[in-house]
Enzyme design. Sequence first.
Site, PDB file in Angstrom:
ATOM      1  N   ASN A 160       4.236   1.600  -1.542  1.00  0.00           N
ATOM      2  CA  ASN A 160       3.905   1.853  -2.942  1.00  0.00           C
ATOM      3  C   ASN A 160       3.598   3.324  -3.170  1.00  0.00           C
ATOM      4  O   ASN A 160       3.101   4.004  -2.274  1.00  0.00           O
ATOM      5  CB  ASN A 160       2.675   1.025  -3.345  1.00  0.00           C
ATOM      6  CG  ASN A 160       2.867  -0.451  -3.082  1.00  0.00           C
ATOM      7  OD1 ASN A 160       3.911  -1.012  -3.378  1.00  0.00           O
ATOM      8  ND2 ASN A 160       1.856  -1.081  -2.526  1.00  0.00           N
ATOM      9  N   ARG A 197      -8.775   4.235  -9.662  1.00  0.00           N
ATOM     10  CA  ARG A 197      -7.986   3.019  -9.415  1.00  0.00           C
ATOM     11  C   ARG A 197      -8.727   2.212  -8.366  1.00  0.00           C
ATOM     12  O   ARG A 197      -8.970   2.683  -7.268  1.00  0.00           O
ATOM     13  CB  ARG A 197      -6.584   3.379  -8.919  1.00  0.00           C
ATOM     14  CG  ARG A 197      -5.749   4.136  -9.950  1.00  0.00           C
ATOM     15  CD  ARG A 197      -4.405   4.546  -9.368  1.00  0.00           C
ATOM     16  NE  ARG A 197      -3.642   5.350 -10.279  1.00  0.00           N
ATOM     17  CZ  ARG A 197      -2.709   4.887 -11.113  1.00  0.00           C
ATOM     18  NH1 ARG A 197      -2.432   3.599 -11.141  1.00  0.00           N
ATOM     19  NH2 ARG A 197      -2.050   5.700 -11.903  1.00  0.00           N
ATOM     20  N   HIS A 226      -9.571  -2.897  -5.288  1.00  0.00           N
ATOM     21  CA  HIS A 226      -8.630  -4.014  -5.188  1.00  0.00           C
ATOM     22  C   HIS A 226      -8.545  -4.577  -3.775  1.00  0.00           C
ATOM     23  O   HIS A 226      -8.703  -3.847  -2.810  1.00  0.00           O
ATOM     24  CB  HIS A 226      -7.216  -3.556  -5.570  1.00  0.00           C
ATOM     25  CG  HIS A 226      -7.154  -2.831  -6.863  1.00  0.00           C
ATOM     26  ND1 HIS A 226      -6.345  -1.736  -7.047  1.00  0.00           N
ATOM     27  CD2 HIS A 226      -7.773  -3.034  -8.044  1.00  0.00           C
ATOM     28  CE1 HIS A 226      -6.468  -1.293  -8.282  1.00  0.00           C
ATOM     29  NE2 HIS A 226      -7.341  -2.062  -8.907  1.00  0.00           N
ATOM     30  N   LYS A 241      -3.387  -1.403   4.616  1.00  0.00           N
ATOM     31  CA  LYS A 241      -2.740  -0.284   3.925  1.00  0.00           C
ATOM     32  C   LYS A 241      -2.899   0.979   4.757  1.00  0.00           C
ATOM     33  O   LYS A 241      -3.888   1.139   5.479  1.00  0.00           O
ATOM     34  CB  LYS A 241      -3.394  -0.036   2.557  1.00  0.00           C
ATOM     35  CG  LYS A 241      -3.358  -1.207   1.609  1.00  0.00           C
ATOM     36  CD  LYS A 241      -4.132  -0.883   0.338  1.00  0.00           C
ATOM     37  CE  LYS A 241      -4.132  -2.058  -0.615  1.00  0.00           C
ATOM     38  NZ  LYS A 241      -4.908  -1.766  -1.838  1.00  0.00           N
ATOM     39  N   TYR A 272       1.514   4.670  -0.041  1.00  0.00           N
ATOM     40  CA  TYR A 272       0.894   3.782   0.934  1.00  0.00           C
ATOM     41  C   TYR A 272       1.754   2.565   1.252  1.00  0.00           C
ATOM     42  O   TYR A 272       2.022   1.733   0.418  1.00  0.00           O
ATOM     43  CB  TYR A 272      -0.507   3.346   0.497  1.00  0.00           C
ATOM     44  CG  TYR A 272      -0.622   2.708  -0.855  1.00  0.00           C
ATOM     45  CD1 TYR A 272      -0.760   1.333  -0.992  1.00  0.00           C
ATOM     46  CD2 TYR A 272      -0.617   3.482  -2.011  1.00  0.00           C
ATOM     47  CE1 TYR A 272      -0.883   0.745  -2.238  1.00  0.00           C
ATOM     48  CE2 TYR A 272      -0.737   2.908  -3.253  1.00  0.00           C
ATOM     49  CZ  TYR A 272      -0.872   1.528  -3.363  1.00  0.00           C
ATOM     50  OH  TYR A 272      -0.981   0.946  -4.598  1.00  0.00           O
ATOM     51  N   GLU A 306      -4.524 -11.535  -6.008  1.00  0.00           N
ATOM     52  CA  GLU A 306      -5.164 -10.259  -6.325  1.00  0.00           C
ATOM     53  C   GLU A 306      -6.587 -10.476  -6.814  1.00  0.00           C
ATOM     54  O   GLU A 306      -6.850 -11.307  -7.674  1.00  0.00           O
ATOM     55  CB  GLU A 306      -4.377  -9.521  -7.401  1.00  0.00           C
ATOM     56  CG  GLU A 306      -4.993  -8.185  -7.758  1.00  0.00           C
ATOM     57  CD  GLU A 306      -4.251  -7.482  -8.877  1.00  0.00           C
ATOM     58  OE1 GLU A 306      -3.594  -8.151  -9.696  1.00  0.00           O
ATOM     59  OE2 GLU A 306      -4.357  -6.246  -8.938  1.00  0.00           O
ATOM     60  N   ASP A 360      -9.392  -2.532 -14.305  1.00  0.00           N
ATOM     61  CA  ASP A 360     -10.355  -2.042 -13.319  1.00  0.00           C
ATOM     62  C   ASP A 360     -11.773  -1.947 -13.891  1.00  0.00           C
ATOM     63  O   ASP A 360     -12.745  -2.099 -13.158  1.00  0.00           O
ATOM     64  CB  ASP A 360      -9.906  -0.711 -12.741  1.00  0.00           C
ATOM     65  CG  ASP A 360      -8.745  -0.866 -11.765  1.00  0.00           C
ATOM     66  OD1 ASP A 360      -8.456  -2.007 -11.349  1.00  0.00           O
ATOM     67  OD2 ASP A 360      -8.127   0.155 -11.420  1.00  0.00           O
TER      68      ASP A 360
END
Length: 185
Positions: A48, A59, A62, A72, A132, A143, A168
């Site tokens: 990504n 951000r 998550h 990741k 990433y 999620e 978020d």
Amino acid sequence: MLFKKTDLKDAYIIELERYADTRGFFARAFCEKEFANNGIKFPVVQANTSYSQKKHTLRGMHYQQEPHQEAKLIKCTKGAIFDAIIDMRPDSPTFKKWIGVELNQDNRRMLYVPEGFAHGFLTLKDDTEVYYPVSEFYAPGAEKGIRWNDPEFNIKWPAEPEVISRKDRSWPLFDDSRNNKTVEV
């Protein structure tokens, strides 16, 4: 690659081992064998890219629930970020602990985020890009997230976020039952 243990179980800061000459340098950014030698199994299935126009864009935080947990490997390719991770694994000795590290285009560090960790970052410069690879495909139903400023974790962000998505901003505060619901955008 130079793997530096962090205060969180299974999380690493990875420095590039550079081979320089008059042209610049060469370095491996990923090697399955070197990861395995450090006890890390990291099968990359997706990669990504995140681009943020404005400094102090946040951000996160998550993560994906089982069976879709993802590891990741975070690298800031342009600009700079403060990258934060929280160990969300109830059986871990570092459960609910966090670390933050600056990743930027100059230090070329990477942060390995194990499965079961919440992840987020705050941009420190305008026009910041993050790349990433991940170990699991994105699964919308798995999620989850927690609020970036949750007092349970008290992350020490280097600045107050100025740009945050509605999603978020709306993540619930953490609770030990972890019954967070996915928030619609």
